[in-house]
Write an enzyme that holds these catalytic residues in place. Sequence first.
Site, PDB file in Angstrom:
ATOM      1  N   ARG A  72       9.868 -25.822  17.761  1.00 44.32           N
ATOM      2  CA  ARG A  72       9.102 -26.506  16.711  1.00 44.32           C
ATOM      3  C   ARG A  72       9.228 -25.843  15.340  1.00 44.32           C
ATOM      4  O   ARG A  72       8.832 -26.398  14.334  1.00 44.32           O
ATOM      5  CB  ARG A  72       7.622 -26.598  17.124  1.00 44.32           C
ATOM      6  CG  ARG A  72       7.369 -27.744  18.092  1.00 44.32           C
ATOM      7  CD  ARG A  72       5.917 -27.843  18.470  1.00 44.32           C
ATOM      8  NE  ARG A  72       5.548 -26.812  19.420  1.00 44.32           N
ATOM      9  CZ  ARG A  72       4.283 -26.462  19.698  1.00 44.32           C
ATOM     10  NH1 ARG A  72       3.291 -27.029  19.052  1.00 44.32           N
ATOM     11  NH2 ARG A  72       4.025 -25.533  20.590  1.00 44.32           N
TER      12      ARG A  72
ATOM     13  N   GLY B  76       9.330 -17.910  32.537  1.00 45.22           N
ATOM     14  CA  GLY B  76       7.931 -17.500  32.453  1.00 45.22           C
ATOM     15  C   GLY B  76       7.756 -16.056  32.023  1.00 45.22           C
ATOM     16  O   GLY B  76       8.703 -15.267  32.037  1.00 45.22           O
TER      17      GLY B  76
HETATM   18  C1  UD1 Z   1       0.738 -16.795  27.492  1.00 46.13           C
HETATM   19  C2  UD1 Z   1      -0.246 -16.439  28.591  1.00 46.13           C
HETATM   20  C3  UD1 Z   1      -1.624 -16.938  28.205  1.00 46.13           C
HETATM   21  C4  UD1 Z   1      -2.022 -16.327  26.889  1.00 46.13           C
HETATM   22  C5  UD1 Z   1      -0.964 -16.610  25.807  1.00 46.13           C
HETATM   23  C6  UD1 Z   1      -1.256 -15.843  24.563  1.00 46.13           C
HETATM   24  C7  UD1 Z   1       1.034 -16.524  30.651  1.00 46.13           C
HETATM   25  C8  UD1 Z   1       1.332 -17.295  31.873  1.00 46.13           C
HETATM   26  N1  UD1 Z   1       0.178 -17.058  29.822  1.00 46.13           N
HETATM   27  O1  UD1 Z   1       0.761 -18.207  27.428  1.00 46.13           O
HETATM   28  O2  UD1 Z   1      -2.564 -16.595  29.203  1.00 46.13           O
HETATM   29  O3  UD1 Z   1      -3.281 -16.833  26.476  1.00 46.13           O
HETATM   30  O4  UD1 Z   1       0.321 -16.211  26.262  1.00 46.13           O
HETATM   31  O5  UD1 Z   1      -0.386 -16.247  23.555  1.00 46.13           O
HETATM   32  O6  UD1 Z   1       1.551 -15.468  30.486  1.00 46.13           O
HETATM   33  N2  UD1 Z   1       8.291 -15.499  26.807  1.00 46.13           N
HETATM   34  C9  UD1 Z   1       9.503 -15.020  27.203  1.00 46.13           C
HETATM   35  N3  UD1 Z   1      10.120 -15.550  28.281  1.00 46.13           N
HETATM   36  C10 UD1 Z   1       9.561 -16.553  28.994  1.00 46.13           C
HETATM   37  C11 UD1 Z   1       8.314 -17.045  28.584  1.00 46.13           C
HETATM   38  C12 UD1 Z   1       7.704 -16.497  27.491  1.00 46.13           C
HETATM   39  O7  UD1 Z   1      10.037 -14.100  26.582  1.00 46.13           O
HETATM   40  O8  UD1 Z   1      10.175 -16.986  29.974  1.00 46.13           O
HETATM   41  C13 UD1 Z   1       7.632 -14.890  25.644  1.00 46.13           C
HETATM   42  C14 UD1 Z   1       7.442 -15.846  24.507  1.00 46.13           C
HETATM   43  O9  UD1 Z   1       8.522 -15.781  23.608  1.00 46.13           O
HETATM   44  C15 UD1 Z   1       6.182 -15.325  23.861  1.00 46.13           C
HETATM   45  C16 UD1 Z   1       5.409 -14.744  25.022  1.00 46.13           C
HETATM   46  O10 UD1 Z   1       6.347 -14.508  26.044  1.00 46.13           O
HETATM   47  O11 UD1 Z   1       6.452 -14.271  22.963  1.00 46.13           O
HETATM   48  C17 UD1 Z   1       4.330 -15.689  25.497  1.00 46.13           C
HETATM   49  O12 UD1 Z   1       4.950 -16.856  25.963  1.00 46.13           O
HETATM   50  P1  UD1 Z   1       4.350 -18.297  25.710  1.00 46.13           P
HETATM   51  O13 UD1 Z   1       5.245 -19.310  26.291  1.00 46.13           O
HETATM   52  O14 UD1 Z   1       3.956 -18.448  24.316  1.00 46.13           O
HETATM   53  O15 UD1 Z   1       3.080 -18.173  26.658  1.00 46.13           O
HETATM   54  P2  UD1 Z   1       1.853 -19.106  26.670  1.00 46.13           P
HETATM   55  O16 UD1 Z   1       2.139 -20.257  27.531  1.00 46.13           O
HETATM   56  O17 UD1 Z   1       1.398 -19.358  25.304  1.00 46.13           O
END
Ligand code: UD1
Length: 483
Positions: free
Chosen positions: A38, A100
Amino acid sequence: NNQGLIRCFSFFIKGHFDEEVFYLKNCVVILAAGDGKRMKSEKPKVLCEVLFQPMLRWVINACEKSEAGDICIVKGKGAEQIDAFLEGKYQTVMQQERLGTGHAVMQAVDFIKEHVGGHLLVLCGDAPFVDEMTIREAYQQHIAQKNSATVITAELDEPKGYGRMLRADDSIIGIVEEKDATDREKMIKEVNSGAYWFCIEDMLAVADRLTNDNNQKEYYLTQFVPLLIAAGKRVGGFRAATDHIVLGANDRAGLLNLNRIAAEKIIQKHMANGVSFLSTDGVLIMPEVTIGQDTVILPGTILKGNTKIGNGSVIGPNSLVEDSVIGNDTVFNASQCYQSKIHDHVKIGPFCHIRPNSEILDHVKIGDFVEVKNSTIGEYTAVSHLTYVGDSDVGKNVNFGCGVVTVNYDGVNKHRSVIEDNAFIGCNTNLVSPVRIGNGAYTAAGSTITEDVPADALGIARARQTNKEGFAAKKLEGRKRKL
Ligand code: UD1
Ligand code: CA
């Protein structure tokens, strides 16, 4: 012998820096594999900027200030750009598929294993306002409560989209994602910031039990909470002092919001230190900038990088200063300055460009449309109008007339010139470098000076004027006939 020496040395360290020894084993994993569709950017999301620096830089700075431990960054989309940004200073691992947050952390398992015996801090690379205090205090609570995991949380009026904290007394029993939450759970206002401290040993012991058995079919990092509890361990929650720590940006509007919050917070800090702002319109100050008391910052001022400003100065309006030092009681008006040093009681501007590696000493006056580059300007010297001073050493009490140019570049090489104390450079002089103007010497207006001018001499380098009597009158007759 060696053994004795090491023992003696470690006793010394333990005795004096107990806490630091503890910290040495700790490590940090920063999640930075998000793609951020986005944002509509060619960059990975963590490289999108808040106050001119990538969000990832903010997070790394907070880690380093808190001395949390060795850092490893999990990268995904745009990994080459992240590598270029990190300049090889930090370890990284690649998450090929975005499965994840739990999966992301586990990409760094080899790095984490090197720190068994210590604790792991997990941070999100796109939540730039996590701060040193929060990291340290959460760690202290994590140790004091003997937790296997401590989740850093915040209380939000609008918790939508965040994981909600499920509590029992003062411990955490689970975190439920928005997409998995019941209506009742959605009413919980305490949210997971996405930052955690884990006891590495305890975490690794349950890591192979992570599953993707949820509505998003992702490996959730939050699943460690029930896994650790099932293993008889304790999980705590550390409520951060400010809800800003959870804030991230998903799009450009979110980024603007983060910029506003950051700018405002920094301005508040400077005001508390005795800096005045008549208006904060267009004022952007990067976090590392220092400003002395009684200095006034006018609208449209941007202070970047490692800039230091003294006391009682006036900066702005509409000015940009980057990686520079400005002294006390100096006026810097509607100008720009990069990687340079300006001393005390100096007047700069309006409309000056001070380019890198310049030093402007006390009581200098640099007026409108003057460019200075890679030069020193001595005390009480005046360069008042329309002048270029490049690659030059200018002494004290020198006067530059209007329109002087140091001709420092011959198309191949740059050359330096020296203008000694008390020299007087006539208007529209070209100083063809390398050239030396001696102490107290003059150059005649309009001269193109290619040879040194000795002290106290006058250098004239222009054709002598001749007047052709009656020449213009004849021309004028011709012009009048056309009327
Ligand atoms: C996650 C948390 C949620 C929390 C929120 C805070 C989990 C399951 N949930 O949710 O409880 O309130 O963050 O912002 O953890 N990322 C990776 N690889 C992946 C997935 C994510 O590097 O496969 C990184 C993203 O770039 C980001 C961070 O991890 O920096 C959080 O990921 P995001 O997808 O934003 O998590 P949320 O679903 O928002
Ligand atoms: Ca998120």
